[in-house]
Design an enzyme around this catalytic site. Structure first.
Site, PDB file in Angstrom:
ATOM      1  N   THR A 109       7.944  -7.126   0.049  1.00  0.00           N
ATOM      2  CA  THR A 109       6.491  -7.245  -0.092  1.00  0.00           C
ATOM      3  C   THR A 109       6.009  -8.364   0.810  1.00  0.00           C
ATOM      4  O   THR A 109       6.662  -9.402   0.934  1.00  0.00           O
ATOM      5  CB  THR A 109       6.073  -7.530  -1.546  1.00  0.00           C
ATOM      6  OG1 THR A 109       4.648  -7.719  -1.577  1.00  0.00           O
ATOM      7  CG2 THR A 109       6.757  -8.758  -2.123  1.00  0.00           C
ATOM      8  N   GLY A 143       2.970  -6.604   6.182  1.00  0.00           N
ATOM      9  CA  GLY A 143       3.795  -5.495   6.639  1.00  0.00           C
ATOM     10  C   GLY A 143       4.122  -5.448   8.112  1.00  0.00           C
ATOM     11  O   GLY A 143       5.217  -5.037   8.503  1.00  0.00           O
ATOM     12  N   THR A 151       2.033  -5.510  -3.880  1.00  0.00           N
ATOM     13  CA  THR A 151       2.923  -4.350  -3.834  1.00  0.00           C
ATOM     14  C   THR A 151       3.967  -4.425  -4.943  1.00  0.00           C
ATOM     15  O   THR A 151       4.297  -5.511  -5.398  1.00  0.00           O
ATOM     16  CB  THR A 151       3.593  -4.369  -2.446  1.00  0.00           C
ATOM     17  OG1 THR A 151       2.590  -4.145  -1.480  1.00  0.00           O
ATOM     18  CG2 THR A 151       4.700  -3.351  -2.299  1.00  0.00           C
ATOM     19  N   GLY A 209       1.619   0.108   6.515  1.00  0.00           N
ATOM     20  CA  GLY A 209       2.450  -1.090   6.515  1.00  0.00           C
ATOM     21  C   GLY A 209       3.933  -0.765   6.436  1.00  0.00           C
ATOM     22  O   GLY A 209       4.373   0.336   6.791  1.00  0.00           O
ATOM     23  N   ASP A 210       4.697  -1.730   5.975  1.00  0.00           N
ATOM     24  CA  ASP A 210       6.156  -1.577   5.929  1.00  0.00           C
ATOM     25  C   ASP A 210       6.644  -0.784   4.714  1.00  0.00           C
ATOM     26  O   ASP A 210       7.745  -0.253   4.733  1.00  0.00           O
ATOM     27  CB  ASP A 210       6.804  -2.963   5.885  1.00  0.00           C
ATOM     28  CG  ASP A 210       6.359  -3.749   4.656  1.00  0.00           C
ATOM     29  OD1 ASP A 210       5.134  -3.838   4.406  1.00  0.00           O
ATOM     30  OD2 ASP A 210       7.225  -4.259   3.925  1.00  0.00           O
TER      31      ASP A 210
HETATM   32  N1  ASP Z   1       3.755  -4.940   2.519  1.00  0.00           N
HETATM   33  C1  ASP Z   1       2.490  -4.332   2.179  1.00  0.00           C
HETATM   34  C2  ASP Z   1       1.818  -3.848   3.423  1.00  0.00           C
HETATM   35  O1  ASP Z   1       1.858  -4.526   4.432  1.00  0.00           O
HETATM   36  C3  ASP Z   1       1.567  -5.267   1.463  1.00  0.00           C
HETATM   37  C4  ASP Z   1       2.167  -5.988   0.310  1.00  0.00           C
HETATM   38  O2  ASP Z   1       3.377  -6.153   0.208  1.00  0.00           O
HETATM   39  O3  ASP Z   1       1.412  -6.405  -0.575  1.00  0.00           O
HETATM   40  O4  ASP Z   1       1.190  -2.823   3.379  1.00  0.00           O
END
Ligand code: ASP
Length: 316
Positions: free
Chosen positions: A231, A234, A180, A210-211
């Protein structure tokens, strides 16, 4: 003699994802490519801020550089869903009046972060998802791309490996790499802004979100405390409202940015088993980049002009 512009306190930090990024696992050439990209992006962002460009513009333009690069899991180069498609999430927040915009589960828009900004500025809503978000994008005249635009061999191989792992009964997350992107800034007007853009997690199903597009989890900005982009895995970041928790610890608990971020990322998340990291900046232009994984692509320039570029956990 120092000009007025030289006195301006601005700061920026960015990440390109955290995860199982260990020394020796990528070629020297690829590592050099990442470092050069991070250096260029952070330098450009800082210069824009020094010239007085609004934080919102800087966050969007630097995230777009990363969305357009196949190096990162955002825009072009996003990870694949279980079905072999791309579902992109993004959010942005302005710390002056807590304006925010987010999009989730979109698959055609070239720049999800720009669409998140349009939701903030051009609608009365905070978050739009799926087909509705795509319709809004068309109405707003956004550039859309065919599925091939987002496709990369590297992410396709990651999906194949993920599926093979699951079919073999192994925990798919075990070797999951994140990617991310996120940018946080303090601009010349004293405003804090944060933005995050992602393809989510490899092999996600059932419309999983996700978050990253969740305000308070993956992104938060409040001029009274800090701006944060996260990141990582999530589900944990949503449950622990990571970005907002860091800001709240500063605002209500009097913690410094570093202490607040440390508690959340290195204590709370580690105890829960939530892998990942954050970048953050406070109103004085202090930056914090912290993660509990083997690596996080990252860069920063604080208000004193001190620059850091890093990938692994053993470099500052
Ligand atoms: N936080 C992101 C999610 O869970 C993934 C990531 O940070 O790479 O969708």
């Amino acid at each position: 003699m120092m000009s007025a512009a030289d006195d301006t306190r601005v700061a920026i930090a960015l990440h390109g994802g955290a995860g199982t990024i260990e020394r020796g696992t990528m070629s020297e050439e690829l590592e050099a490519t990442y470092r050069a990209f991070l250096d260029d992006a952070i330098t450009r962002g800082f210069e824009k801020l020094r010239k007085g460009e609004p934080g919102l513009d800087v966050v969007v333009s630097i995230i777009q550089l990363m969305e357009d690069s196949p190096l990162f899991n955002a825009g072009r180069g996003a990870v694949y869903t279980w079905e072999g498609t791309h579902e992109l999430d993004a959010s942005i927040m302005h710390g002056e009046n807590l304006d925010a915009g987010a999009v989730a589960g979109i698959s055609t828009v070239k720049s999800p972060i720009a669409l998140a900004r349009a939701v903030m500025e051009g609608s009365s809503h905070v978050m739009l998802a799926g087909a509705g978000a795509e319709a809004f994008a068309l109405e707003q005249g956004f550039e859309v791309m065919p599925p091939e635009y987002f496709a990369t061999d590297r992410r396709r191989e990651a999906l194949d490996a993920y599926k093979a792992n699951e079919q073999a009964g192994l925990t798919p997350e075990a070797d999951h790499k994140f990617g991310t992107v996120g940018v946080v800034v303090l601009d010349a007007a004293g405003n804090l802004v944060a933005g995050t853009s992602t393809g989510g997690m490899t092999g996600k199903r059932w419309g999983r979100i996700g978050d990253s597009p969740v305000i308070g989890a993956g992104t938060y900005a409040d001029n009274r405390s800090c701006s944060v982009s996260a990141t990582g895995h999530g589900e944990y970041f949503i449950r622990h409202t990571v970005a907002r928790d860091i800001c709240a610890r500063m605002q209500f608990g009097g913690a410094t940015l570093e202490a607040a971020a440390n508690t959340v990322v290195m204590d709370e998340l580690v105890t829960a088993g939530g892998e990942g990291g954050i970048v953050a900046v406070d109103p004085t232009g202090e930056v914090t980049l912290i993660f509990n994984t083997a690596g996080m692509y990252r860069a920063s320039i604080n208000a004193s002009g001190e620059k850091t570029i890093g990938i692994y956990s053993d470099e500052s």
